[in-house]
Design a protein around this motif. Structure first.
Motif, PDB file in Angstrom:
ATOM      1  N   ALA A   1      17.898 -48.453   5.416  1.00 33.68           N
ATOM      2  CA  ALA A   1      19.250 -48.148   5.886  1.00 33.68           C
ATOM      3  C   ALA A   1      19.420 -46.630   5.970  1.00 33.68           C
ATOM      4  CB  ALA A   1      20.284 -48.750   4.936  1.00 33.68           C
ATOM      5  N   GLN A   2      20.519 -46.222   6.544  1.00 35.79           N
ATOM      6  CA  GLN A   2      20.768 -44.796   6.747  1.00 35.79           C
ATOM      7  C   GLN A   2      20.881 -44.046   5.426  1.00 35.79           C
ATOM      8  OE1 GLN A   2      24.468 -43.970   8.734  1.00 35.79           O
ATOM      9  NE2 GLN A   2      23.953 -41.845   9.153  1.00 35.79           N
ATOM     10  N   THR A   3      20.290 -42.864   5.376  1.00 34.45           N
ATOM     11  CA  THR A   3      20.490 -41.947   4.257  1.00 34.45           C
ATOM     12  C   THR A   3      21.610 -40.989   4.644  1.00 34.45           C
ATOM     13  OG1 THR A   3      18.210 -42.077   3.486  1.00 34.45           O
ATOM     14  CG2 THR A   3      19.452 -40.104   2.883  1.00 34.45           C
ATOM     15  N   LEU A   4      22.695 -41.022   3.903  1.00 28.31           N
ATOM     16  CA  LEU A   4      23.886 -40.256   4.282  1.00 28.31           C
ATOM     17  C   LEU A   4      23.735 -38.780   3.912  1.00 28.31           C
ATOM     18  CD1 LEU A   4      26.549 -42.824   3.031  1.00 28.31           C
ATOM     19  CD2 LEU A   4      25.682 -42.543   5.355  1.00 28.31           C
ATOM     20  N   PHE A   5      23.937 -37.918   4.885  1.00 28.38           N
ATOM     21  CA  PHE A   5      23.908 -36.484   4.640  1.00 28.38           C
ATOM     22  C   PHE A   5      25.335 -35.948   4.654  1.00 28.38           C
ATOM     23  CE2 PHE A   5      19.618 -37.325   5.999  1.00 28.38           C
ATOM     24  CZ  PHE A   5      18.880 -36.528   5.137  1.00 28.38           C
ATOM     25  N   PRO A   6      25.572 -34.825   3.950  1.00 30.62           N
ATOM     26  CA  PRO A   6      24.620 -33.892   3.334  1.00 30.62           C
ATOM     27  C   PRO A   6      24.130 -34.290   1.940  1.00 30.62           C
ATOM     28  CG  PRO A   6      26.830 -33.064   3.060  1.00 30.62           C
ATOM     29  CD  PRO A   6      26.970 -34.301   3.896  1.00 30.62           C
ATOM     30  N   VAL A   7      24.743 -35.320   1.319  1.00 29.21           N
ATOM     31  CA  VAL A   7      24.337 -35.677  -0.036  1.00 29.21           C
ATOM     32  C   VAL A   7      22.942 -36.295  -0.046  1.00 29.21           C
ATOM     33  CG1 VAL A   7      25.074 -36.884  -2.140  1.00 29.21           C
ATOM     34  CG2 VAL A   7      26.771 -36.057  -0.531  1.00 29.21           C
ATOM     35  N   GLY A   8      22.439 -36.673   1.131  1.00 30.10           N
ATOM     36  CA  GLY A   8      21.110 -37.255   1.220  1.00 30.10           C
ATOM     37  C   GLY A   8      20.026 -36.352   0.667  1.00 30.10           C
ATOM     38  N   ILE A   9      20.205 -35.050   0.770  1.00 32.69           N
ATOM     39  CA  ILE A   9      19.234 -34.115   0.187  1.00 32.69           C
ATOM     40  C   ILE A   9      19.183 -34.307  -1.329  1.00 32.69           C
ATOM     41  CG2 ILE A   9      18.722 -31.668  -0.223  1.00 32.69           C
ATOM     42  CD1 ILE A   9      19.942 -31.081   2.500  1.00 32.69           C
ATOM     43  N   HIS A  10      20.345 -34.440  -1.925  1.00 36.56           N
ATOM     44  CA  HIS A  10      20.414 -34.674  -3.372  1.00 36.56           C
ATOM     45  C   HIS A  10      19.712 -35.978  -3.736  1.00 36.56           C
ATOM     46  CE1 HIS A  10      21.988 -34.991  -7.443  1.00 36.56           C
ATOM     47  NE2 HIS A  10      22.417 -36.206  -7.144  1.00 36.56           N
ATOM     48  N   TYR A  11      19.973 -37.031  -2.951  1.00 31.92           N
ATOM     49  CA  TYR A  11      19.341 -38.317  -3.226  1.00 31.92           C
ATOM     50  C   TYR A  11      17.819 -38.213  -3.149  1.00 31.92           C
ATOM     51  CZ  TYR A  11      23.956 -40.517  -2.677  1.00 31.92           C
ATOM     52  OH  TYR A  11      25.264 -40.888  -2.818  1.00 31.92           O
ATOM     53  N   CYS A  12      17.322 -37.487  -2.142  1.00 29.54           N
ATOM     54  CA  CYS A  12      15.872 -37.356  -1.973  1.00 29.54           C
ATOM     55  C   CYS A  12      15.247 -36.596  -3.140  1.00 29.54           C
ATOM     56  CB  CYS A  12      15.553 -36.651  -0.656  1.00 29.54           C
ATOM     57  SG  CYS A  12      15.875 -37.658   0.813  1.00 29.54           S
ATOM     58  N   VAL A  13      15.920 -35.533  -3.587  1.00 24.04           N
ATOM     59  CA  VAL A  13      15.402 -34.769  -4.729  1.00 24.04           C
ATOM     60  C   VAL A  13      15.478 -35.608  -5.993  1.00 24.04           C
ATOM     61  CG1 VAL A  13      15.788 -32.744  -6.188  1.00 24.04           C
ATOM     62  CG2 VAL A  13      15.933 -32.531  -3.701  1.00 24.04           C
ATOM     63  N   ARG A  14      16.583 -36.284  -6.191  1.00 24.24           N
ATOM     64  CA  ARG A  14      16.743 -37.136  -7.368  1.00 24.24           C
ATOM     65  C   ARG A  14      15.703 -38.246  -7.384  1.00 24.24           C
ATOM     66  NH1 ARG A  14      22.090 -40.687  -7.643  1.00 24.24           N
ATOM     67  NH2 ARG A  14      20.808 -41.879  -6.169  1.00 24.24           N
ATOM     68  N   GLU A  15      15.354 -38.743  -6.218  1.00 22.83           N
ATOM     69  CA  GLU A  15      14.399 -39.842  -6.125  1.00 22.83           C
ATOM     70  C   GLU A  15      13.011 -39.444  -6.614  1.00 22.83           C
ATOM     71  OE1 GLU A  15      13.831 -43.878  -5.466  1.00 22.83           O
ATOM     72  OE2 GLU A  15      15.638 -42.635  -5.572  1.00 22.83           O
ATOM     73  N   PHE A  16      12.702 -38.153  -6.536  1.00 22.22           N
ATOM     74  CA  PHE A  16      11.422 -37.679  -7.074  1.00 22.22           C
ATOM     75  C   PHE A  16      11.311 -38.042  -8.561  1.00 22.22           C
ATOM     76  CE2 PHE A  16       9.404 -34.317  -9.631  1.00 22.22           C
ATOM     77  CZ  PHE A  16       8.091 -34.448  -9.200  1.00 22.22           C
ATOM     78  N   PHE A  17      12.385 -37.828  -9.291  1.00 24.66           N
ATOM     79  CA  PHE A  17      12.371 -38.138 -10.728  1.00 24.66           C
ATOM     80  C   PHE A  17      12.334 -39.648 -10.960  1.00 24.66           C
ATOM     81  CE2 PHE A  17      14.296 -33.958 -10.241  1.00 24.66           C
ATOM     82  CZ  PHE A  17      13.528 -33.218 -11.119  1.00 24.66           C
ATOM     83  N   GLY A  18      12.914 -40.399 -10.016  1.00 24.54           N
ATOM     84  CA  GLY A  18      12.797 -41.845 -10.087  1.00 24.54           C
ATOM     85  C   GLY A  18      11.351 -42.291  -9.924  1.00 24.54           C
ATOM     86  N   MET A  19      10.625 -41.614  -9.019  1.00 23.11           N
ATOM     87  CA  MET A  19       9.212 -41.937  -8.836  1.00 23.11           C
ATOM     88  C   MET A  19       8.397 -41.536 -10.069  1.00 23.11           C
ATOM     89  SD  MET A  19       8.769 -43.582  -6.094  1.00 23.11           S
ATOM     90  CE  MET A  19       6.980 -43.575  -6.231  1.00 23.11           C
ATOM     91  N   VAL A  20       8.755 -40.425 -10.693  1.00 20.09           N
ATOM     92  CA  VAL A  20       8.071 -40.028 -11.927  1.00 20.09           C
ATOM     93  C   VAL A  20       8.266 -41.096 -12.994  1.00 20.09           C
ATOM     94  CG1 VAL A  20       8.038 -38.347 -13.814  1.00 20.09           C
ATOM     95  CG2 VAL A  20       8.188 -37.553 -11.444  1.00 20.09           C
ATOM     96  N   GLU A  21       9.485 -41.596 -13.123  1.00 22.01           N
ATOM     97  CA  GLU A  21       9.767 -42.663 -14.079  1.00 22.01           C
ATOM     98  C   GLU A  21       8.932 -43.904 -13.760  1.00 22.01           C
ATOM     99  OE1 GLU A  21      13.637 -45.134 -15.816  1.00 22.01           O
ATOM    100  OE2 GLU A  21      13.673 -44.284 -13.793  1.00 22.01           O
ATOM    101  N   PHE A  22       8.817 -44.221 -12.462  1.00 20.52           N
ATOM    102  CA  PHE A  22       8.017 -45.376 -12.054  1.00 20.52           C
ATOM    103  C   PHE A  22       6.550 -45.194 -12.453  1.00 20.52           C
ATOM    104  CE2 PHE A  22       5.041 -46.968  -8.839  1.00 20.52           C
ATOM    105  CZ  PHE A  22       5.265 -48.340  -8.940  1.00 20.52           C
ATOM    106  N   TRP A  23       6.002 -44.020 -12.185  1.00 16.08           N
ATOM    107  CA  TRP A  23       4.593 -43.758 -12.533  1.00 16.08           C
ATOM    108  C   TRP A  23       4.363 -43.877 -14.047  1.00 16.08           C
ATOM    109  CZ3 TRP A  23       5.098 -38.881  -9.090  1.00 16.08           C
ATOM    110  CH2 TRP A  23       4.932 -39.254  -7.753  1.00 16.08           C
ATOM    111  N   ILE A  24       5.295 -43.314 -14.811  1.00 13.09           N
ATOM    112  CA  ILE A  24       5.138 -43.369 -16.270  1.00 13.09           C
ATOM    113  C   ILE A  24       5.183 -44.817 -16.758  1.00 13.09           C
ATOM    114  CG2 ILE A  24       6.246 -42.770 -18.463  1.00 13.09           C
ATOM    115  CD1 ILE A  24       7.170 -40.159 -17.141  1.00 13.09           C
TER     116      ILE A  24
END
Length: 457
Positions: A429-452
């Motif tokens: 689905a659509q990633t809403l901007f301008p907050v979408g940048i925040h979501y993308c950066v935050r998602e990096f930490f979500g991926m780190v949590e997934f890897w751990i």
């Protein structure tokens, strides 16, 4: 209408500063406006004349473009344009405030009053901050309400201002001689700390950190405005990034000036650089994968789609959730044999379950047949969304699409593979901007949590 008012506000503030300063100086008997007032009609005179025409015409074009209201740029560019315009007003104010009664508009060849060469305050970092203020406002309005005509006029005005700077620098060299030449060597024409020499890498890092710090501050307030205020998870990360960036600016500036108070051993410096480089590389690679997942094409005629919950405001879906439901409705209309599992329980601050809210929107707003919707109302997070939905589907080999915002697809697909889905596909689905940048950066930490969680335990 909101963006129109904001753009007009920035223009009004800029010229209020300009004309207020001019009026104050006029009351002191100072003739501020020296543009094209020279009795000698040489090259400089005509540059000033054309500059004056360009700077008057661009105001008319900007206002007309704002009233017209349309823009060739997306909302993200409008937000960035607001940043530029705000900075332009601030830089211009600091410039004429620092200049005090020495400020003139144009080359004051016929002005017999002796004026000091101003090299303090903002003039330590820019030889022409007033012109920089003009440029920033021009670019800001262009990004907010850009069109071909405004683009041409903006470029013309910026070029004329640059030519005017060159003329003024020649004049200042004649008046102040060696002191101005020394000032030129240590201070950049527009912004910076002078020419890049043997300490060039340190200066480049300083500029990068400074820009990152300023942008982080602006983006923090953007997230508050567009993302629901302080309830937006992880919004404080931009404050931390700004603090870190400005701390690095302070440290690098001290190093350049030879005033570094704490000199760390080389092994610590290089260890930091290596770790920083590795972390940055991991971050960039992960973000590339996140962004890549946002543009994945959806597989047609899937057996099921699982629509992940994303929070409610009472009984109303949040904006990211609305984007997911819109995409789910589009997919269901395009693929009539697909069944949707609406996944999401009821949070402590929610009046109903997320799944029920999704059903209400899909049936009432999009006209989806209720028989094609299955509710999963126990889950509390993405892992539970997918696990409980698979239990409802009952067949790990079924072709299933995951409907979530694009920024979340990579992690959702990764978790789906871990909890037992054999044939799973993205339905972003659509990633809403301008907050979408925040979501993308935050998602990096979500991926780190997934890897751990899944790769190490």
């Amino acid at each position: 209408m909101t963006y129109r008012l904001i753009a007009l506000f920035f223009i009004a503030v800029f010229y209020l500063i300009y004309f207020t300063k001019m009026l104050i100086q006029r009351r002191k008997g100072i003739v501020t406006d020296q543009i094209a007032k020279s009795k000698v009609h040489d090259k400089s005179y005509y540059i000033e004349l054309f500059m004056k025409v360009a700077t008057c015409l661009i105001v008319v074009t900007e206002v007309a473009s704002i009233i017209y209201g349309h823009s060739m740029c997306t909302i993200m560019f409008r937000i960035i344009g607001m940043y530029f315009a705000f900075l332009g007003d601030l830089v211009f104010f600091l410039a004429i405030w620092t200049m005090k009664d020495s400020w003139r508009a144009g080359v004051a060849r016929d002005d017999e009053e002796k004026r000091d060469l101003i090299t303090v305050g903002i003039y330590k970092y820019s030889r022409n901050p007033a012109f920089l203020g003009f440029d920033l406002v021009y670019v800001g309005i262009l990004l907010m309400f850009g069109n071909p005509v405004l683009l041409v006029i903006t470029i013309w005005a910026i070029v004329m201002l640059h030519l005017q700077i060159l003329q003024e620098e020649k004049y200042l060299e004649e008046i102040y001689g060696e002191s101005y030449k020394e000032y030129k060597n240590r201070t950049s024409r527009y912004a910076g700390l002078g020419k890049i020499t043997e300490s060039g890498f340190t200066k480049i890092c300083l500029y990068i950190y400074f820009v990152l710090g300023v942008w982080s501050v602006f983006y923090f307030f953007t997230c508050l405005a567009y993302g629901g205020g302080f309830s937006l998870s992880w919004v404080w990360i931009w404050v931390l990034l700004a603090v870190f960036s400005f701390a690095r600016v302070w440290m690098l500036k001290a190093r350049l000036s030879g005033q570094e108070k704490i000199k760390l051993p080389s092994i610590i410096k290089w260890s930091y650089r290596v770790v920083f480089a590795i972390c940055l590389m991991i971050f960039v690679v992960t973000e590339v994968r996140i962004i890549g997942a946002m543009t994945t094409r959806s597989q047609k005629d899937l057996d099921y789609i699982v629509v992940l919950g994303a929070g409610l405001h009472g009984t109303e879906p949040s904006n990211p959730y609305k984007a997911r439901l819109k995409r789910a409705a589009e997919y269901l209309k395009e693929n009539e044999g697909t069944v949707a599992v609406l996944s999401g329980g009821q949070g402590s601050d929610e009046a109903i379950s997320e799944a029920l809210a999704a059903k209400n929107v899909l049936v009432d707003q999009y006209g989806i047949d209720e028989s094609r919707l299955i509710l999963e109302e126990k889950s509390r997070d993405t892992e539970q969304n997918l696990k409980y939905s698979l239990e409802i589907i009952g067949d790990p080999d079924a072709c299933v699409g995951i409907v979530t915002n694009g920024f979340h697809e990579l992690r959702a697909m990764s978790i789906a593979g871990e909890v037992g889905y054999e044939n799973v596909y993205s339905v972003p689905a659509q990633t809403l901007f301008p907050v979408g940048i925040h979501y993308c950066v935050r998602e990096f930490f979500g991926m780190v949590e997934f890897w751990i969680k899944y790769c190490f335990f």
